[in-house]
Design an enzyme around this catalytic site. Structure first.
Site, PDB file in Angstrom:
ATOM      1  CG  ASP A  45      -1.425   1.477   1.035  1.00 13.42           C
ATOM      2  OD1 ASP A  45      -2.833   1.270   0.835  1.00 13.42           O
ATOM      3  OD2 ASP A  45      -1.540   1.950   1.812  1.00 13.42           O
ATOM      4  CE1 TYR A  50       0.798   8.061   2.320  1.00 13.19           C
ATOM      5  CE2 TYR A  50       1.149   5.803   1.365  1.00 13.19           C
ATOM      6  CZ  TYR A  50       0.481   7.043   2.985  1.00 13.19           C
ATOM      7  OH  TYR A  50      -0.466   6.062   3.629  1.00 13.19           O
ATOM      8  CG  HIS A 108      -4.129   9.937   0.385  1.00 11.37           C
ATOM      9  ND1 HIS A 108      -3.196   9.247   0.103  1.00 11.37           N
ATOM     10  CD2 HIS A 108      -5.112   9.704   1.352  1.00 11.37           C
ATOM     11  CE1 HIS A 108      -2.434   9.577   1.329  1.00 11.37           C
ATOM     12  NE2 HIS A 108      -3.317   9.115   2.093  1.00 11.37           N
TER      13      HIS A 108
HETATM   14  P1  NDP Z   1       1.392   1.477  11.518  1.00  7.09           P
HETATM   15  O1  NDP Z   1       0.437   1.593  12.920  1.00  7.09           O
HETATM   16  O2  NDP Z   1       1.551   0.524  10.503  1.00  7.09           O
HETATM   17  O3  NDP Z   1       2.619   1.890  12.794  1.00  7.09           O
HETATM   18  C1  NDP Z   1       3.146   1.609  11.775  1.00  7.09           C
HETATM   19  C2  NDP Z   1       5.155   2.632  12.747  1.00  7.09           C
HETATM   20  O4  NDP Z   1       5.212   1.568  14.172  1.00  7.09           O
HETATM   21  C3  NDP Z   1       6.155   2.676  12.735  1.00  7.09           C
HETATM   22  O5  NDP Z   1       6.409   3.972  13.339  1.00  7.09           O
HETATM   23  C4  NDP Z   1       7.163   1.747  13.147  1.00  7.09           C
HETATM   24  O6  NDP Z   1       8.887   2.188  12.975  1.00  7.09           O
HETATM   25  C5  NDP Z   1       6.884   1.286  13.852  1.00  7.09           C
HETATM   26  N1  NDP Z   1       6.359  -0.286  13.861  1.00  7.09           N
HETATM   27  C6  NDP Z   1       5.949  -1.040  12.715  1.00  7.09           C
HETATM   28  N2  NDP Z   1       5.893  -2.527  12.916  1.00  7.09           N
HETATM   29  C7  NDP Z   1       6.382  -2.637  14.613  1.00  7.09           C
HETATM   30  C8  NDP Z   1       6.314  -3.593  15.478  1.00  7.09           C
HETATM   31  N3  NDP Z   1       6.156  -5.093  15.707  1.00  7.09           N
HETATM   32  N4  NDP Z   1       7.214  -2.905  16.999  1.00  7.09           N
HETATM   33  C9  NDP Z   1       6.966  -1.624  17.382  1.00  7.09           C
HETATM   34  N5  NDP Z   1       6.481  -1.015  15.932  1.00  7.09           N
HETATM   35  C10 NDP Z   1       6.604  -1.392  15.629  1.00  7.09           C
HETATM   36  O7  NDP Z   1       0.735   3.003  11.125  1.00  7.09           O
HETATM   37  P2  NDP Z   1       0.993   3.404   9.937  1.00  7.09           P
HETATM   38  O8  NDP Z   1       0.476   5.190   9.706  1.00  7.09           O
HETATM   39  O9  NDP Z   1       2.203   3.648   9.010  1.00  7.09           O
HETATM   40  O10 NDP Z   1      -0.163   2.391   8.446  1.00  7.09           O
HETATM   41  C11 NDP Z   1      -0.119   2.096   8.593  1.00  7.09           C
HETATM   42  C12 NDP Z   1       0.308   2.294   7.065  1.00  7.09           C
HETATM   43  O11 NDP Z   1      -1.519   2.779   6.529  1.00  7.09           O
HETATM   44  C13 NDP Z   1       0.352   3.123   5.983  1.00  7.09           C
HETATM   45  O12 NDP Z   1       2.378   3.154   5.644  1.00  7.09           O
HETATM   46  C14 NDP Z   1      -0.269   3.629   5.374  1.00  7.09           C
HETATM   47  O13 NDP Z   1       0.645   2.675   4.061  1.00  7.09           O
HETATM   48  C15 NDP Z   1      -1.203   3.915   5.310  1.00  7.09           C
HETATM   49  N6  NDP Z   1      -1.641   4.956   5.967  1.00  7.09           N
HETATM   50  C16 NDP Z   1      -3.152   5.441   5.298  1.00  7.09           C
HETATM   51  C17 NDP Z   1      -3.456   6.638   5.750  1.00  7.09           C
HETATM   52  C18 NDP Z   1      -4.345   7.535   4.713  1.00  7.09           C
HETATM   53  O14 NDP Z   1      -4.445   8.293   5.089  1.00  7.09           O
HETATM   54  N7  NDP Z   1      -5.306   7.172   4.136  1.00  7.09           N
HETATM   55  C19 NDP Z   1      -2.698   7.058   6.604  1.00  7.09           C
HETATM   56  C20 NDP Z   1      -1.525   6.835   7.730  1.00  7.09           C
HETATM   57  C21 NDP Z   1      -1.185   4.993   6.545  1.00  7.09           C
HETATM   58  P3  NDP Z   1       9.967   0.802  12.045  1.00  7.09           P
HETATM   59  O15 NDP Z   1       9.606   1.617  10.454  1.00  7.09           O
HETATM   60  O16 NDP Z   1      10.982   1.690  12.852  1.00  7.09           O
HETATM   61  O17 NDP Z   1       9.571  -0.272  12.541  1.00  7.09           O
END
Ligand code: NDP
Length: 294
Positions: A45, A50, A108
């Site tokens: 995704d 982005y 979006h």
């Molecule tokens: P997530 O809930 O996926 O959390 C991501 C965060 O958690 C990052 O800081 C990552 O850090 C950390 N993380 C990941 N795995 C672990 C783990 N196993 N243990 C501890 N920490 C962890 O949040 P997102 O906001 O990234 O949401 C996921 C996806 O949803 C996005 O990447 C995007 O594709 C989508 N999205 C869509 C939006 C919209 O408006 N449509 C808005 C926001 C997100 P690190 O990378 O350092 O591991």
């Protein structure tokens, strides 16, 4: 390990668990996606906004995985709404991804103050679907009032509404409205990332005592429990990480099951506190920005 799939409302099959790349720096995206593909993720995704679609495309190209085994989802940014603008936005995204066809293309955000542009953008998605340039179309961050307005003016019911869903913000009303219309809820921030990477939240889902207790009972991590909760409640989940160990951890959620009581205990953690922008307040003036050509 193959990931379970869900059938979208137009019959297209999508892996339930995908890999998110929001905030993944463009120069790290190829590495992160390549790692995810190596581990077994097949659904990615991304979004025009982005700035990392090219990195996703590079990882796809280098993976050697058959195109038909991948499910690539991206999003049109609000600055590209309007019929012709959105048709062109498809070309920009497809060009950066190196693909002729995108599996799931979604809007979006709704633009409540310029809803006619949102409708025109969605009509462009309908045309792309008709021309088989995309396999499914959808929306993101649409609240029930936006969805109702959309459905009254378009022909194709969105396959997916991607919204913020994690234990602290569950949007049960939006999920119910999606379900009523045959729209799959896809959870962004499924492990509650926004509760710990964005200042302002008083507590992190990763440190929640209820989630940690359930995690300990299964010998799993808090992140794994939250993903499992999402999958068991029928949502698509798209966790993001740039760290190989976490990318693997987040994939390993299909060998245990939460009990009905455990699911209920997580359901009870909702705080109704939104982490992302208020969907009704998204405007071009505040959030508009140019999406570069491919
Ligand atoms: P997530 O809930 O996926 O959390 C991501 C965060 O958690 C990052 O800081 C990552 O850090 C950390 N993380 C990941 N795995 C672990 C783990 N196993 N243990 C501890 N920490 C962890 O949040 P997102 O906001 O990234 O949401 C996921 C996806 O949803 C996005 O990447 C995007 O594709 C989508 N999205 C869509 C939006 C919209 O408006 N449509 C808005 C926001 C997100 P690190 O990378 O350092 O591991």
């Amino acid at each position: 390990m193959t990931i379970p799939t869900v059938e979208l409302n137009n019959g297209v099959s999508m892996p339930t668990l995908g890999f998110g790349v929001f905030q993944t720096p463009p120069d790290e995206t190829m590495f992160a996606v390549a790692e995810a593909l190596k581990i077994g993720y097949r659904h990615i995704d991304t979004a025009a906004a982005y700035g990392n679609e090219s990195g996703v495309g590079d990882a796809i190209k280098q993976s050697g995985i058959a195109r038909s085994d991948l499910f690539i989802e991206t999003k049109i940014w609000i600055s590209d709404y309007g019929y012709d603008e959105t048709l062109h936005a498809f070309d920009k995204s497809a060009g950066k991804l190196g693909l002729n066809q995108i599996d799931l293309l979604i809007l979006h955000q709704a633009l409540p103050t310029a809803f006619e542009r949102t409708i025109a953008a969605y009509r462009a998605l309908e045309r792309l679907l008709d021309e088989q340039k995309v396999r499914a179309i959808g929306i993101s961050n649409f609240m029930p009032e936006h969805l109702e307005r959309l459905l009254s003016e378009v022909n194709v019911v969105p396959a997916v509404n991607q919204i913020e869903v994690h234990p602290y913000f569950q949007q049960k009303d939006v999920q119910a409205e999606n379900a009523k219309n045959g729209i799959l809820t896809q959870a962004w921030a499924p492990i509650g990332g926004i509760t710990f990477y964005r200042p302002g939240f008083s507590k992190s889902t990763l440190e929640d005592p209820v989630i940690l207790e359930i995690a300990a009972a299964h010998g799993k991590s808090a992140a794994q429990v939250m993903l499992r909760w999402g999958v068991q409640e029928g949502r698509s989940v798209i966790p993001k990480s740039v760290k190989p160990s976490r990318i693997a951890e987040n994939f390993d959620v299909f060998d245990f099951e939460l009990s009905p009581e455990q699911v209920k205990a997580i359901d009870a953690l909702d705080t109704n506190e939104r982490g992302g922008p208020e969907p009704e307040a998204v405007t071009l003036e505040k959030y508009g920005r140019e999406i570069p050509e491919a």
